[in-house]
Design a protein around this motif. Structure first.
Motif, PDB file in Angstrom:
ATOM      1  N   ILE A 199      33.102  82.544  57.976  1.00  0.00           N
ATOM      2  CA  ILE A 199      32.595  82.160  59.297  1.00  0.00           C
ATOM      3  C   ILE A 199      33.084  83.189  60.320  1.00  0.00           C
ATOM      4  N   PRO A 200      32.196  83.826  61.033  1.00  0.00           N
ATOM      5  CA  PRO A 200      32.635  84.836  62.021  1.00  0.00           C
ATOM      6  C   PRO A 200      33.530  84.219  63.096  1.00  0.00           C
ATOM      7  N   ILE A 201      34.601  84.926  63.440  1.00  0.00           N
ATOM      8  CA  ILE A 201      35.509  84.499  64.502  1.00  0.00           C
ATOM      9  C   ILE A 201      35.224  85.312  65.758  1.00  0.00           C
ATOM     10  N   SER A 202      34.947  84.608  66.870  1.00  0.00           N
ATOM     11  CA  SER A 202      34.605  85.294  68.126  1.00  0.00           C
ATOM     12  C   SER A 202      35.838  85.685  68.917  1.00  0.00           C
ATOM     13  N   SER A 203      36.834  84.774  68.985  1.00  0.00           N
ATOM     14  CA  SER A 203      38.045  85.056  69.753  1.00  0.00           C
ATOM     15  C   SER A 203      39.189  84.194  69.240  1.00  0.00           C
ATOM     16  N   ILE A 204      40.416  84.657  69.548  1.00  0.00           N
ATOM     17  CA  ILE A 204      41.618  83.946  69.106  1.00  0.00           C
ATOM     18  C   ILE A 204      42.569  83.837  70.291  1.00  0.00           C
ATOM     19  N   THR A 205      42.714  82.632  70.826  1.00  0.00           N
ATOM     20  CA  THR A 205      43.605  82.417  71.970  1.00  0.00           C
ATOM     21  C   THR A 205      44.396  81.120  71.778  1.00  0.00           C
ATOM     22  N   PRO A 206      45.345  81.110  70.834  1.00  0.00           N
ATOM     23  CA  PRO A 206      46.123  79.881  70.613  1.00  0.00           C
ATOM     24  C   PRO A 206      46.963  79.538  71.838  1.00  0.00           C
ATOM     25  N   LYS A 207      46.958  78.279  72.199  1.00  0.00           N
ATOM     26  CA  LYS A 207      47.695  77.819  73.372  1.00  0.00           C
ATOM     27  C   LYS A 207      49.149  77.507  73.027  1.00  0.00           C
ATOM     28  N   TYR A 208      49.393  77.149  71.747  1.00  0.00           N
ATOM     29  CA  TYR A 208      50.729  76.737  71.310  1.00  0.00           C
ATOM     30  C   TYR A 208      51.226  77.649  70.197  1.00  0.00           C
ATOM     31  N   LYS A 209      52.524  77.635  69.986  1.00  0.00           N
ATOM     32  CA  LYS A 209      53.144  78.451  68.937  1.00  0.00           C
ATOM     33  C   LYS A 209      52.969  77.784  67.558  1.00  0.00           C
ATOM     34  N   THR A 210      53.012  76.461  67.537  1.00  0.00           N
ATOM     35  CA  THR A 210      52.972  75.754  66.255  1.00  0.00           C
ATOM     36  C   THR A 210      51.922  74.658  66.292  1.00  0.00           C
ATOM     37  N   TYR A 211      51.063  74.660  65.273  1.00  0.00           N
ATOM     38  CA  TYR A 211      50.058  73.620  65.094  1.00  0.00           C
ATOM     39  C   TYR A 211      50.341  72.908  63.774  1.00  0.00           C
ATOM     40  N   ILE A 212      50.363  71.597  63.829  1.00  0.00           N
ATOM     41  CA  ILE A 212      50.614  70.809  62.621  1.00  0.00           C
ATOM     42  C   ILE A 212      49.477  69.819  62.411  1.00  0.00           C
ATOM     43  N   ILE A 213      48.913  69.853  61.218  1.00  0.00           N
ATOM     44  CA  ILE A 213      47.905  68.867  60.803  1.00  0.00           C
ATOM     45  C   ILE A 213      48.588  67.912  59.838  1.00  0.00           C
ATOM     46  N   ILE A 214      48.639  66.643  60.198  1.00  0.00           N
ATOM     47  CA  ILE A 214      49.184  65.620  59.309  1.00  0.00           C
ATOM     48  C   ILE A 214      48.021  64.804  58.766  1.00  0.00           C
ATOM     49  N   PHE A 467      32.142  65.354  59.017  1.00  0.00           N
ATOM     50  CA  PHE A 467      31.517  66.586  58.550  1.00  0.00           C
ATOM     51  C   PHE A 467      31.613  67.651  59.637  1.00  0.00           C
ATOM     52  N   GLN A 468      31.929  68.871  59.246  1.00  0.00           N
ATOM     53  CA  GLN A 468      32.138  70.015  60.144  1.00  0.00           C
ATOM     54  C   GLN A 468      33.342  69.808  61.058  1.00  0.00           C
ATOM     55  N   PHE A 469      34.231  68.907  60.665  1.00  0.00           N
ATOM     56  CA  PHE A 469      35.445  68.667  61.444  1.00  0.00           C
ATOM     57  C   PHE A 469      36.316  69.922  61.512  1.00  0.00           C
ATOM     58  N   VAL A 470      36.110  70.834  60.564  1.00  0.00           N
ATOM     59  CA  VAL A 470      36.853  72.098  60.573  1.00  0.00           C
ATOM     60  C   VAL A 470      36.563  72.888  61.850  1.00  0.00           C
ATOM     61  N   TYR A 471      35.370  72.721  62.421  1.00  0.00           N
ATOM     62  CA  TYR A 471      35.053  73.390  63.684  1.00  0.00           C
ATOM     63  C   TYR A 471      35.924  72.829  64.806  1.00  0.00           C
ATOM     64  N   LEU A 472      36.077  71.511  64.825  1.00  0.00           N
ATOM     65  CA  LEU A 472      36.915  70.880  65.850  1.00  0.00           C
ATOM     66  C   LEU A 472      38.361  71.341  65.711  1.00  0.00           C
ATOM     67  N   LEU A 473      38.852  71.389  64.471  1.00  0.00           N
ATOM     68  CA  LEU A 473      40.234  71.832  64.248  1.00  0.00           C
ATOM     69  C   LEU A 473      40.421  73.285  64.685  1.00  0.00           C
ATOM     70  N   SER A 474      39.429  74.127  64.419  1.00  0.00           N
ATOM     71  CA  SER A 474      39.515  75.530  64.837  1.00  0.00           C
ATOM     72  C   SER A 474      39.564  75.636  66.359  1.00  0.00           C
ATOM     73  N   LYS A 475      38.706  74.866  67.018  1.00  0.00           N
ATOM     74  CA  LYS A 475      38.695  74.859  68.487  1.00  0.00           C
ATOM     75  C   LYS A 475      40.047  74.402  69.028  1.00  0.00           C
ATOM     76  N   TRP A 476      40.608  73.368  68.427  1.00  0.00           N
ATOM     77  CA  TRP A 476      41.930  72.843  68.806  1.00  0.00           C
ATOM     78  C   TRP A 476      43.006  73.914  68.699  1.00  0.00           C
ATOM     79  N   MET A 477      42.885  74.807  67.693  1.00  0.00           N
ATOM     80  CA  MET A 477      43.872  75.863  67.488  1.00  0.00           C
ATOM     81  C   MET A 477      43.605  77.103  68.330  1.00  0.00           C
ATOM     82  N   GLY A 478      42.552  77.076  69.138  1.00  0.00           N
ATOM     83  CA  GLY A 478      42.237  78.235  69.968  1.00  0.00           C
ATOM     84  C   GLY A 478      41.481  79.311  69.231  1.00  0.00           C
ATOM     85  N   ILE A 479      40.837  78.946  68.125  1.00  0.00           N
ATOM     86  CA  ILE A 479      40.056  79.903  67.339  1.00  0.00           C
ATOM     87  C   ILE A 479      38.580  79.606  67.574  1.00  0.00           C
TER      88      ILE A 479
END
Length: 525
Positions: A199-214, A467-479
């Motif tokens: 999946i092409p990545i347009s930009s990377i701007t993480p807001k936090y240093k650490t992201y945890i998925i539980i 479905f496609q929840f990976v998009y939401l997680l990517s957005k959450w991580m600033g990707i």
């Protein structure tokens, strides 16, 4: 008279051997398994070649007993343990065995050698008994052949071999099949790891240093006080969550079908079918975006059904499993989710510049619930199973609190998201909860965010698809991904409610309308 007693003793010994063999090989005791073993002994063990064959196999069964006791009948966990366990792990496994697991197999081997060398086995030529044994042998295979409409020699022979309940054949066939499956899965994993995120990545701007998925296990939201359950079993979440989202619909009603779609891209060959694109997962996306990635799991690394999720976990730069085999075998007893916390502490103690993605996969509230509890039952609902279930959710809430305390210990700026893979439905007249694809509640799961900015709590009531929840997680991580989807084109709090959500059933990739499923209200609320 003495002769009759001797013959009766011989039959009793054969029957005891039959029961013992089933036990040693890790199979449940069944009438047909025991009888088929008994018949094979009284018909063939009197011959020299039969004695040698049975003697060798019973010795093999005695040697298999420690593995059978912990892991059950042959499965991929056993094969992977044999293939992948190094000397240190083997010594660790042996050190955990009680004295019984050394003496009992050795004693049995000596007994089997004596029996198959010295014992005169009974001579049986009764044609009616032979006919009964043949009918018992063929009953289940013939039933399966008719049921599945097998109409070729290959399908008929395969069905027969895989359905007959004769332990010696079952053990041999299962071991062979598991070796094939293990080798295939290892090849698939190796092949898959050659493919990274596409999946092409347009930009990377993480807001936090650490992201945890539980990733929680088997939690339906209406059993959490965060979603209105009358027993306060999520006190930390109730007070400290940033977003409590009411409306996430899991893609499927069990772990191995749901998680790949929650954390990997889904593609839809038709409007009625879905598949997961495993290489386009949140871990591979994070890798490509420059994150350090970690996978911490209290579920099995490789077992009878633990296949798809470990393929995704294999993308992580570092992985940790509390158990190498079955998620639910006897070896998992005493392996609680809190065992992930020291590994988390170790990861966070390392001071590096790259942002981190840490996935923590819990055993959580997986049936059987009482086995999941590290602490005594904390709630009394006048129902043991449900009381344990509610208590297991409280222990997950405690683990989330401990996770965030660990982040604060190292002054990490963080964002944590918790969601469950699927829910459950009531069974046995509300005495239990089990996997069931027929009910909406098997798909209604929590979605909760925490972060270090301590914003005021938001409650969002919007129905959205897993479905496609990976998009939401990517957005959450600033990707930012170059895809057109509500999860990527809106901020998380502004995602619009979705209509006509579809879900998968138990086995297939076919899609069904979620709104047409039955409802299973919570009678304990």
């Amino acid at each position: 008279m003495i002769l009759k007693k001797r013959i009766l003793l011989q039959h009793i010994i054969c029957l005891c051997l039959s029961v013992l063999l089933v036990y040693l090989l890790g199979y449940p005791q069944r009438f047909d398994r025991i009888l088929l073993t008994y018949f094979s002994l009284i018909f063939f063990a009197r011959f020299t070649i039969g004695r040698i064959f049975f003697g060798i196999f019973f010795v093999i069964a005695a040697l298999y007993f420690p593995a059978g006791f912990y892991y059950g009948s042959p499965n991929v966990a056993v094969v992977s343990a044999i293939a992948e366990t190094n000397l240190d792990e083997f010594e660790e496994f042996c050190s955990q065995l009680s004295f019984y697991f050394y003496t009992f197999p050795l004693l049995l081997i000596l007994v089997f050698i004596v029996i198959f060398r010295k014992l005169p086995f009974p001579k049986v030529n009764n044609c009616y008994l032979i006919i009964f044994a043949i009918l018992l042998l063929c009953y289940r295979p013939v039933k399966a052949i008719i049921k599945y409409n097998s109409n070729t020699f290959t399908s008929i022979s395969s069905t027969f071999i895989h359905t007959v309940k004769y332990p010696i054949l079952e053990f041999t066939v299962s071991f062979y099949d598991c070796v094939k499956l293990y080798l295939k899965e290892k090849q698939e994993q190796a092949k898959q790891l050659e493919n990274n995120n596409l999946i092409p990545i347009s930009s990377i701007t993480p807001k936090y240093k650490t992201y945890i998925i539980i990733i929680g296990e088997s939690v339906r939201k209406d059993y959490m006080s965060a979603y209105g359950f009358k027993y306060i079993n999520t006190p930390f979440t109730d007070k400290n969550a940033y977003i409590i989202w009411d409306g996430l619909i899991a893609p499927a009603p069990h772990t191995q079908a749901s998680i790949p779609h929650l954390i990997s891209e889904s593609f839809f060959p038709t409007s009625k079918e879905v598949n997961s694109q495993l290489n386009n997962n949140i871990v591979s996306i994070a890798n490509q975006a420059g994150f350090d990635t970690y996978w911490l799991s209290n579920q099995g690394k490789l077992g009878a059904i633990e296949i798809t999720v470990p393929r995704i976990a294999a993308y992580a730069k570092y992985s940790f499993y509390t158990k190498s085999g079955e998620f639910n075998g006897k070896s998992s007893r005493g392996k609680y989710d809190t065992l992930l916390l020291p590994e988390l502490d170790n990861i966070l103690s390392k001071n590096d510049d790259n942002p981190k993605l840490i996935v923590m996969h819990l055993i959580g509230s997986h049936p059987h619930f009482c086995r999941r509890l590290e602490l005594p039952v904390q709630f009394d609902l006048n129902n043991e199973n449900i009381s344990c279930y509610v208590s297991s959710i409280k222990e997950t809430d405690d683990l989330i609190a401990a996770t965030i305390d660990t982040l604060k210990k190292y002054y990490q700026d963080y964002s944590v998201v918790y969601f469950a893979d699927h829910g459950l439905a009531h069974a046995d007249q509300y005495q239990d909860l089990r996997h069931n694809a027929d009910y909406q509640n098997s798909y209604q799961v929590p979605l909760i965010f925490f972060d270090s900015n301590n914003q005021s709590q938001l409650r969002i009531n919007k129905q959205i698809s897993g479905f496609q929840f990976v998009y939401l997680l990517s957005k959450w991580m600033g990707i930012e991904l170059d895809v057109k989807h509500d999860y990527m084109q809106h901020e998380i709090t502004a995602i619009p409610e979705q209509q006509n959500i579809k879900v998968k059933d138990w086995n297939m990739n076919n899609l069904y309308e979620y709104d047409k499923l039955k409802k299973d209200p919570n009678p304990f609320n």
